[in-house]
Enzyme design. Structure first.
Site, PDB file in Angstrom:
ATOM      1  N   GLY A  19      -3.237 -20.818 -20.640  1.00 23.00           N
ATOM      2  CA  GLY A  19      -4.095 -20.021 -19.769  1.00 23.00           C
ATOM      3  C   GLY A  19      -3.310 -19.071 -18.903  1.00 23.00           C
ATOM      4  N   GLY A  20      -2.234 -18.496 -19.443  1.00 26.43           N
ATOM      5  CA  GLY A  20      -1.329 -17.681 -18.633  1.00 26.43           C
ATOM      6  C   GLY A  20      -1.664 -16.216 -18.538  1.00 26.43           C
ATOM      7  N   SER A  22      -4.741 -14.958 -17.120  1.00 26.66           N
ATOM      8  CA  SER A  22      -5.739 -14.613 -16.106  1.00 26.66           C
ATOM      9  C   SER A  22      -5.673 -15.621 -14.967  1.00 26.66           C
ATOM     10  CB  SER A  22      -7.150 -14.618 -16.709  1.00 26.66           C
ATOM     11  OG  SER A  22      -7.486 -15.911 -17.184  1.00 26.66           O
ATOM     12  N   ASP A  68      -7.301 -21.110 -29.034  1.00 24.09           N
ATOM     13  CA  ASP A  68      -8.113 -22.026 -28.237  1.00 24.09           C
ATOM     14  C   ASP A  68      -7.317 -23.315 -28.123  1.00 24.09           C
ATOM     15  OD1 ASP A  68      -9.903 -23.847 -27.199  1.00 24.09           O
ATOM     16  OD2 ASP A  68     -11.552 -23.301 -28.522  1.00 24.09           O
ATOM     17  N   ASN A  95      -1.736 -25.275 -17.394  1.00 22.83           N
ATOM     18  CA  ASN A  95      -2.537 -24.642 -16.344  1.00 22.83           C
ATOM     19  C   ASN A  95      -3.999 -24.473 -16.724  1.00 22.83           C
ATOM     20  OD1 ASN A  95      -3.201 -22.459 -14.160  1.00 22.83           O
ATOM     21  ND2 ASN A  95      -3.425 -21.373 -16.114  1.00 22.83           N
ATOM     22  N   SER A 147      -6.366 -30.789  -9.499  1.00 23.73           N
ATOM     23  CA  SER A 147      -6.933 -30.101  -8.341  1.00 23.73           C
ATOM     24  C   SER A 147      -7.193 -31.165  -7.284  1.00 23.73           C
ATOM     25  CB  SER A 147      -8.237 -29.366  -8.692  1.00 23.73           C
ATOM     26  OG  SER A 147      -9.333 -30.248  -8.683  1.00 23.73           O
ATOM     27  N   TYR A 160     -15.334 -32.716 -14.764  1.00 24.16           N
ATOM     28  CA  TYR A 160     -14.076 -32.063 -14.366  1.00 24.16           C
ATOM     29  C   TYR A 160     -13.280 -32.942 -13.409  1.00 24.16           C
ATOM     30  CZ  TYR A 160     -11.129 -28.559 -11.979  1.00 24.16           C
ATOM     31  OH  TYR A 160     -10.087 -27.867 -11.421  1.00 24.16           O
ATOM     32  N   ALA A 163     -11.597 -35.770 -15.265  1.00 21.35           N
ATOM     33  CA  ALA A 163     -10.415 -35.322 -16.005  1.00 21.35           C
ATOM     34  C   ALA A 163      -9.231 -35.106 -15.075  1.00 21.35           C
ATOM     35  CB  ALA A 163     -10.729 -34.044 -16.772  1.00 21.35           C
TER      36      ALA A 163
END
Length: 256
Positions: A19-20, A22, A68, A95, A147, A160, A163
């Site tokens: 995911g690098g 955005s 993906d 990420n 997070s 989420y 996870a």
């Protein structure tokens, strides 16, 4: 982006970021490029424009591999391609994530599986893929993005949150398993970072004000606020730090 610290051992390091292209991931890609690292990143959306901009602005060209990451075979191919281009991966940054809001009543089995695939499963198999080369090289650094959602017990996205909590257990288990091989595995838990996606979807004035009230530091987090923490975990500056969760949230949660 203005560099605030230089980590000399990241010069020429082979780095792979999921995911690098955005959000926070784009800031991470830029941060590593400005350290002189050789960066490859994976993502679903076309990032050609971002790659060109990074080459113009940093003088370094990242390798973009479109895939993906929930397709584990494709993820493994991307990691192999990055290794072939830049050498064995020394730093892995897991990420990519999807924090789509949902209630428990809305969750189907398919939704649950998809949430775990992108927020947990892909992290594990990326780790599995880089470990052999890291072991052969005598070490490396893996950084798993979680997070603070699980620490706060947040409602509104239970799949989420589940996870993210699991990622911390996985991080500790892998740190214990691969520590003897010199591989460090840490988690990084950002607070509410105001990416374009967050601003577009969920950052209402009321929500922003309520969250800022919970922070000790009265300024909203931006993607660049996370970069130096990741560089620190990637660098030998943190060589004796593993199995830990580094929180960067402006002081919402208290750990320890």
């Amino acid at each position: 982006m203005c560099a605030t610290a230089t980590f000399h051992d990241l010069q020429d390091a082979s780095v792979f970021i999921t995911g690098g292209g955005s959000g926070i991931g784009a800031s991470l890609t830029e941060g590593f490029l400005r350290q002189g690292a050789r960066v490859a990143f994976a993502g679903r959306s076309d990032a050609t424009e971002f790659v060109e901009r990074m080459q113009r602005e940093s003088g370094q060209r990242p390798l973009f591999i479109q895939c993906d990451i929930t397709d584990i075979d494709a993820l493994k191919v991307a990691i192999a391609q990055a290794s072939q281009a830049h050498g064995p991966i020394r730093v892995l940054v897991n990420n990519a994530a999807n924090d789509q809001r949902h209630s428990t009543e809305q969750v189907t089995e398919e939704f649950w599986d998809r949430a775990q695939d992108i927020n947990l499963k892909a992290h594990f198999f990326a780790c599995q893929s880089v470990v052999p080369a890291m072991t052969k090289a005598g070490g490396g650094s893996i950084i798993n993005f979680t997070s603070i959602s699980y620490m706060m017990g947040n409602a509104g996205y239970p799949a989420y949150v589940a996870a993210n909590s699991a990622l911390n257990g996985m991080t500790r288990a892998l740190a214990r398993e691969f520590g003897p091989d010199g591989i460090r595995v840490n988690a990084l838990a950002p607070g509410w970072v105001l990416t374009d996606k967050q601003l577009d979807k969920w950052a209402t004035p009321e929500a922003l004000a309520a969250h800022l009230d919970r922070q000790c530091l009265k300024a909203h987090l931006k993607p660049k606020d996370i970069v130096d923490g990741v560089l620190f975990l990637a660098s030998n500056t943190s060589r004796m730090m593993t199995g830990q969760a580094l929180v960067i949230d402006g002081g919402v949660v208290v750990t320890g």
